[in-house]
Enzyme design. Structure first.
Site, PDB file in Angstrom:
ATOM      1  N   GLU A 103      98.563-107.344   0.523  1.00  0.00           N
ATOM      2  CA  GLU A 103      98.887-105.917   0.408  1.00  0.00           C
ATOM      3  C   GLU A 103      98.311-105.275   1.661  1.00  0.00           C
ATOM      4  O   GLU A 103      97.096-105.116   1.773  1.00  0.00           O
ATOM      5  CB  GLU A 103      98.264-105.370  -0.877  1.00  0.00           C
ATOM      6  CG  GLU A 103      98.953-104.123  -1.377  1.00  0.00           C
ATOM      7  CD  GLU A 103      98.390-102.880  -0.739  1.00  0.00           C
ATOM      8  OE1 GLU A 103      98.934-102.478   0.318  1.00  0.00           O
ATOM      9  OE2 GLU A 103      97.433-102.320  -1.269  1.00  0.00           O
ATOM     10  N   GLU A 139      99.231 -97.231  12.268  1.00  0.00           N
ATOM     11  CA  GLU A 139      98.448 -96.687  11.163  1.00  0.00           C
ATOM     12  C   GLU A 139      97.146 -96.090  11.722  1.00  0.00           C
ATOM     13  O   GLU A 139      96.399 -96.771  12.414  1.00  0.00           O
ATOM     14  CB  GLU A 139      98.125 -97.855  10.220  1.00  0.00           C
ATOM     15  CG  GLU A 139      97.534 -97.459   8.911  1.00  0.00           C
ATOM     16  CD  GLU A 139      97.332 -98.667   7.983  1.00  0.00           C
ATOM     17  OE1 GLU A 139      96.981 -99.754   8.486  1.00  0.00           O
ATOM     18  OE2 GLU A 139      97.526 -98.505   6.776  1.00  0.00           O
ATOM     19  N   CYS A 178      96.448 -96.903   2.139  1.00  0.00           N
ATOM     20  CA  CYS A 178      97.460 -97.765   2.772  1.00  0.00           C
ATOM     21  C   CYS A 178      98.845 -97.145   2.679  1.00  0.00           C
ATOM     22  O   CYS A 178      99.651 -97.290   3.584  1.00  0.00           O
ATOM     23  CB  CYS A 178      97.448 -99.150   2.152  1.00  0.00           C
ATOM     24  SG  CYS A 178      97.522 -99.139   0.369  1.00  0.00           S
TER      25      CYS A 178
HETATM   26  P1  NDP Z   1      90.203-105.326   7.294  1.00  0.00           P
HETATM   27  O1  NDP Z   1      91.562-105.805   7.041  1.00  0.00           O
HETATM   28  O2  NDP Z   1      89.433-105.954   8.407  1.00  0.00           O
HETATM   29  O3  NDP Z   1      89.313-105.498   5.981  1.00  0.00           O
HETATM   30  C1  NDP Z   1      89.780-105.722   4.665  1.00  0.00           C
HETATM   31  C2  NDP Z   1      88.906-106.763   3.965  1.00  0.00           C
HETATM   32  O4  NDP Z   1      89.036-108.030   4.618  1.00  0.00           O
HETATM   33  C3  NDP Z   1      87.416-106.450   4.034  1.00  0.00           C
HETATM   34  O5  NDP Z   1      86.781-106.921   2.868  1.00  0.00           O
HETATM   35  C4  NDP Z   1      86.986-107.221   5.253  1.00  0.00           C
HETATM   36  O6  NDP Z   1      85.618-107.472   5.272  1.00  0.00           O
HETATM   37  C5  NDP Z   1      87.782-108.500   5.077  1.00  0.00           C
HETATM   38  N1  NDP Z   1      88.004-109.253   6.308  1.00  0.00           N
HETATM   39  C6  NDP Z   1      87.840-108.862   7.600  1.00  0.00           C
HETATM   40  N2  NDP Z   1      88.165-109.855   8.432  1.00  0.00           N
HETATM   41  C7  NDP Z   1      88.540-110.908   7.666  1.00  0.00           C
HETATM   42  C8  NDP Z   1      89.006-112.232   7.947  1.00  0.00           C
HETATM   43  N3  NDP Z   1      89.160-112.677   9.191  1.00  0.00           N
HETATM   44  N4  NDP Z   1      89.309-113.039   6.913  1.00  0.00           N
HETATM   45  C9  NDP Z   1      89.200-112.610   5.656  1.00  0.00           C
HETATM   46  N5  NDP Z   1      88.758-111.370   5.322  1.00  0.00           N
HETATM   47  C10 NDP Z   1      88.441-110.530   6.311  1.00  0.00           C
HETATM   48  O7  NDP Z   1      90.182-103.814   7.504  1.00  0.00           O
HETATM   49  P2  NDP Z   1      89.024-102.998   8.215  1.00  0.00           P
HETATM   50  O8  NDP Z   1      88.039-102.667   7.227  1.00  0.00           O
HETATM   51  O9  NDP Z   1      88.512-103.674   9.443  1.00  0.00           O
HETATM   52  O10 NDP Z   1      89.853-101.765   8.698  1.00  0.00           O
HETATM   53  C11 NDP Z   1      90.607-101.845   9.866  1.00  0.00           C
HETATM   54  C12 NDP Z   1      91.906-101.115   9.681  1.00  0.00           C
HETATM   55  O11 NDP Z   1      92.659-101.758   8.675  1.00  0.00           O
HETATM   56  C13 NDP Z   1      91.784 -99.709   9.201  1.00  0.00           C
HETATM   57  O12 NDP Z   1      91.579 -98.807  10.194  1.00  0.00           O
HETATM   58  C14 NDP Z   1      93.097 -99.523   8.530  1.00  0.00           C
HETATM   59  O13 NDP Z   1      94.069 -99.174   9.465  1.00  0.00           O
HETATM   60  C15 NDP Z   1      93.425-100.850   7.974  1.00  0.00           C
HETATM   61  N6  NDP Z   1      93.151-100.981   6.537  1.00  0.00           N
HETATM   62  C16 NDP Z   1      94.186-100.971   5.692  1.00  0.00           C
HETATM   63  C17 NDP Z   1      93.960-101.056   4.357  1.00  0.00           C
HETATM   64  C18 NDP Z   1      95.068-101.043   3.393  1.00  0.00           C
HETATM   65  O14 NDP Z   1      94.836-100.831   2.220  1.00  0.00           O
HETATM   66  N7  NDP Z   1      96.257-101.292   3.812  1.00  0.00           N
HETATM   67  C19 NDP Z   1      92.621-101.126   3.794  1.00  0.00           C
HETATM   68  C20 NDP Z   1      91.590-101.192   4.794  1.00  0.00           C
HETATM   69  C21 NDP Z   1      91.880-101.110   6.098  1.00  0.00           C
HETATM   70  P3  NDP Z   1      84.622-106.364   5.856  1.00  0.00           P
HETATM   71  O15 NDP Z   1      85.071-105.025   5.406  1.00  0.00           O
HETATM   72  O16 NDP Z   1      83.368-106.721   5.220  1.00  0.00           O
HETATM   73  O17 NDP Z   1      84.691-106.508   7.329  1.00  0.00           O
END
Ligand code: NDP
Length: 777
Positions: free
Chosen positions: A263, A392, A297
């Site tokens: 998602e 985004e 999102c």
């Molecule tokens: P991420 O996609 O990096 O984070 C989402 C989850 O994945 C967090 O629990 C994160 O851990 C974890 N994660 C990060 N890197 C990895 C990896 N290589 N393998 C597996 N899991 C991983 O989003 P960010 O928090 O970095 O946000 C960055 C951008 O992503 C935001 O600015 C936004 O644009 C977008 N975003 C979109 C979302 C949505 O619902 N569509 C939700 C969140 C972000 P941790 O947070 O501990 O780093």
């Protein structure tokens, strides 16, 4: 401020929610947390801080998981899983119900803790996040209860690795854990580094609710821990987060036979037609882009306004922005809180500052001087290709442009690589219901926005990921069929030498865009029967033939708009024409494989009838969601399907793919059985005489191994299926990451072609779009 002062100014007084219970809970743990594994907290390890973004204050210290921690959590989940599944649907329903109840009892504590850790207004965590999270457990308690009777052919997957982001920490946890547990799985979940606290409180509450040890495991840490979970011996990965990380997870899980749901991000259009109730649309946009500071999102972050009302609409919007209240998220009268972290604040700032187009308007409101606050911002006059119209931002920044006609609105709305959600405002029901199905999105809200419910699936298309959360369709991602095919052996073509059976030897061409086409490369190969006889030659397709076939599919867009009745007639007609030539096809199959050609032809005719039957019957649903209105779950074709057909059943394998795809309105690029391709090249003569529009079915022949990478990496195909006896599952899943196309691969397992039909196939040939339609004056 005294009451007297407030009456004098008619200003809002402060209405802070107390955080003392939440702080007492943190203090009760000494402000330091380990992981939740096997039903209890582990001793804290390497620690990192989690802060309140509204103040910068450190709330607690949380443990960064190691490989050993993750392995331990997976072991605990693995040990607990058989017992949890054996508890039965009713047993699990009782536990999920208890979880829902305990979340209800502790709802204020959960809401306050969420607000402290994330910075979102208490009004939202209290009235939206936590109630929706509870609702998910209630709904899925019911799903557990109904599993035995309604999903008798499905079983749990096993251990699910789940990774959630920081924007809706508890709600995303619920979306992941409730269906997993309902279906008899156990979980290892990682909350986001910024927002781990409600997951830890939830874990503790789960023990009180009677969740057996090991069924729910929570490990904390940063993205590296997410990677560890992705690499662990789990049976499923469920991820919510950015498209970039989603793509990496797709690659990392390729070929491991895991179930995967992603998602991901979005840049969802918010379309306002000139006959819309503009004031309501303005309130809608407050919910669309300033809900959770725009860190949503499916945020309606891309405003498209019809030209005639654009000026008026923007003026109203600017006025409304001036009335938004920003400040302490624990204040019950606050509209906008803090963004999650200084890093996110910086990202938003950087993106906005880099933009040089259009006109920027920043809400003239008080912005607290301490904490992570970003003011509501509107940028008008952007061109559709501007970076901020495409990328985004994930913050309280709305970008806007105008359109003239509904057709232009649809085109602009779909001009993005994403496809998560869309909102449209119009008082004209004909216009609304005409436009909604044309929008490339998993969810469409009409005259409303950001509505969610456990009964209605949520999820996207294109680069917004695949899979749904909620509804019946969400469950399939947490179950698998009870029967599993045997290991599939490679079917090798026969070799031989000697004169052809028929001296008028011809080379079967490819079938592209309703015409027989010479292969671009100009190569062909001989096809021999089991005793070595030369049966003919077959073309070897290459990348350019794939490209041409996709072009032909693009020319057949209209197929998706034909009625089920029309598609049924064509499928019956194909069956009729095949029936007329049954003896010839049976002889061909016998000559190719040495097998029972009559039975295969008979089964193929029957299969075409099955999909003729389904074409006008595989309906959507009208969900009774808790609004005054309905959510229509509409079945839509996936789009352009490429399929590597079974080697072992040259005609039945082909028809089994073409049937469901055509019945549901898709266009198909079928790569014939590599070992026995001549049944498929004969079959296009049947297609030519059966009124199949050009480009709806295209047939290539050649090496599966050589063609698979081109299909999987093609950015203009929506899905790739593989039933090939060459083991191409890893390659296809890995290469599909480019445009995050859906894949359905056999993982080197055989399919029982005698029974390979029905709902499973129709599910793979469709996407569910939920269209929310509120009603009433
Ligand atoms: P991420 O996609 O990096 O984070 C989402 C989850 O994945 C967090 O629990 C994160 O851990 C974890 N994660 C990060 N890197 C990895 C990896 N290589 N393998 C597996 N899991 C991983 O989003 P960010 O928090 O970095 O946000 C960055 C951008 O992503 C935001 O600015 C936004 O644009 C977008 N975003 C979109 C979302 C949505 O619902 N569509 C939700 C969140 C972000 P941790 O947070 O501990 O780093």
């Amino acid at each position: 401020m005294t009451v007297h002062d407030i009456f004098e100014t008619m200003d809002y007084g402060p209405a802070p929610e107390s955080a003392s219970e939440a702080r007492a809970w943190i203090a009760g743990h000494g402000g330091v947390f380990g992981h939740w594994i096997g039903g209890r907290f582990t001793a804290p390890g390497d620690l990192f801080e989690t802060r309140n973004p509204a103040t910068g204050e450190v709330l607690a210290q949380v443990t960064q998981a190691s490989e050993a921690d993750v392995a331990r959590a997976v072991r605990a989940a693995r040990r607990a899983q058989p017992g949890w599944a054996a508890l039965g649907g009713h047993g699990r329903a009782r536990v999920l119900y208890a979880l829902a109840r305990i979340m209800q009892k502790q709802s204020r504590l959960l809401a306050v803790l969420e607000t402290l850790d994330n910075g979102k207004p208490i009004r939202e965590s209290r009235d939206i996040d936590v109630p929706l999270a509870q609702r998910h457990f209630y709904h899925h308690a019911g799903m557990a209860q109904l599993m035995d009777s309604e999903l008798p052919d499905r079983e749990p997957l096993g251990v699910c690795g789940q990774i959630v982001p920081w924007n809706f920490p508890l709600l995303m946890l619920s979306w992941k854990i409730a269906p997993a547990l309902a279906m008899g799985n156990t979980v290892v979940l990682k909350p986001a580094e910024y927002t781990p606290l409600t997951a830890l409180l939830f874990a503790e509450l789960s023990a009180e609710a009677g969740v057996p040890p090991g069924v729910i495991n929570i490990v904390t840490g940063d993205g590296a821990v997410g990677e560890m979970i992705t690499g662990a011996k789990v049976d499923k990965i469920a991820f919510t987060g950015s498209t970039a990380v989603g793509r990496r997870i797709r690659e990392a899980t390729a070929g491991r036979g895991l179930s995967l749901t992603l998602e991901l991000g979005g840049k969802s259009p918010y379309i306002v037609f000139d006959d819309a109730d503009l004031d309501s649309a303005i309130e809608g946009i407050v919910d669309a882009i300033w809900f959770n500071q725009g860190q949503v999102c499916c945020a309606g972050s891309r405003l498209l306004v019809q030209e005639g009302v654009a000026e008026r609409f923007h003026a109203k919007l600017r006025a409304r922005m001036g009335n938004l209240r920003m400040g302490d998220p624990l204040d019950k009268c606050i509209d906008i809180g803090a963004v999650v972290d200084p890093v996110q604040h910086e990202t938003i700032t950087r993106m906005v500052e880099a933009n040089t187009e259009g006109e920027r308007y920043v809400a003239p409101i008080q912005v607290p001087s301490i904490g992570c606050y970003y003011p509501p911002t509107l940028i008008t006059g952007l061109t559709p290709a501007a970076t901020l119209m495409q990328e985004e931002i994930f913050g309280p920044v709305l970008v806007s442009t105008t359109f003239r006609t509904p057709a232009e609105a649809v085109e602009m709305a779909n001009n993005t690589r994403y496809g998560l959600a869309a909102t449209l405002w119009t008082e004209n029901i004909n216009l609304a219901l005409d436009v909604a199905p044309k929008l490339a999105a998993g969810v469409v809200w009409i005259n409303a926005t950001n509505l969610f419910d456990a009964a209605a699936g949520f999820g996207g298309v294109r680069e917004s990921g695949f899979g749904r959360e909620g509804g019946w369709e969400g469950l399939s991602a947490y179950t698998r069929p009870k029967t599993r095919g045997a290991v599939l052996r490679r079917v090798m073509p026969f070799t031989g030498s000697g004169a052809p059976l028929d001296p008028l030897d011809r080379t079967a061409k490819l079938y592209i865009g309703g015409k027989q086409a010479r292969p671009d490369g100009g190569y062909s190969r001989a096809v021999h029967g089991p005793k070595g006889a030369l049966l003919g030659h077959v073309s070897l397709a290459n990348r350019k033939d794939v490209r041409n076939a996709v072009e032909a599919m693009n020319g057949a867009r209209g197929w998706a708009r034909t009625t089920g009745h029309a598609r049924a007639q064509i499928l019956y007609y194909i069956a009729e024409n095949l029936s007329a030539r049954r003896a010839e096809f049976a002889a061909r199959i016998r000559a190719l494989t040495g097998g029972d050609g009559e039975s295969e032809v008979e089964a193929s005719i029957r299969r075409l009838f099955t999909y003729g039957a389904w074409a006008d019957k595989f309906d959507g649903q009208a969900h009774g969601v808790p609004i005054r209105g309905v959510a229509l779950a509409m079945r839509e074709p996936v789009g352009k399907i490429a399929a590597l057909c079974a080697d072992e059943a040259p005609l039945l394998g082909l028809v089994s793919v073409i049937g469901p795809a055509m019945a549901m309105g898709n266009r198909v690029l079928a790569v014939a059985s590599e070992a026995f391709p001549l049944a498929a090249t004969d079959f296009y003569q049947i297609l030519e005489t059966s009124d199949v529009p050009a480009g709806v079915v295209n047939i290539l022949t050649g090496s599966h191994e050589k063609l698979a990478p081109h299909l999987a990496a093609h950015l203009d195909l929506d899905t790739v299926w593989s039933f090939s006896s060459s083991d191409l599952s890893r390659l296809i899943e890995e290469k599909s990451a480019g445009n995050l196309k859906r894949t359905w691969v056999n993982n080197a397992r055989a399919t029982d072609w005698a029974t390979a039909e029905g709902r499973l196939w129709l599910d793979h040939a469709t996407e569910v779009k939920n269209i929310w339609i509120p009603w009433g004056e």
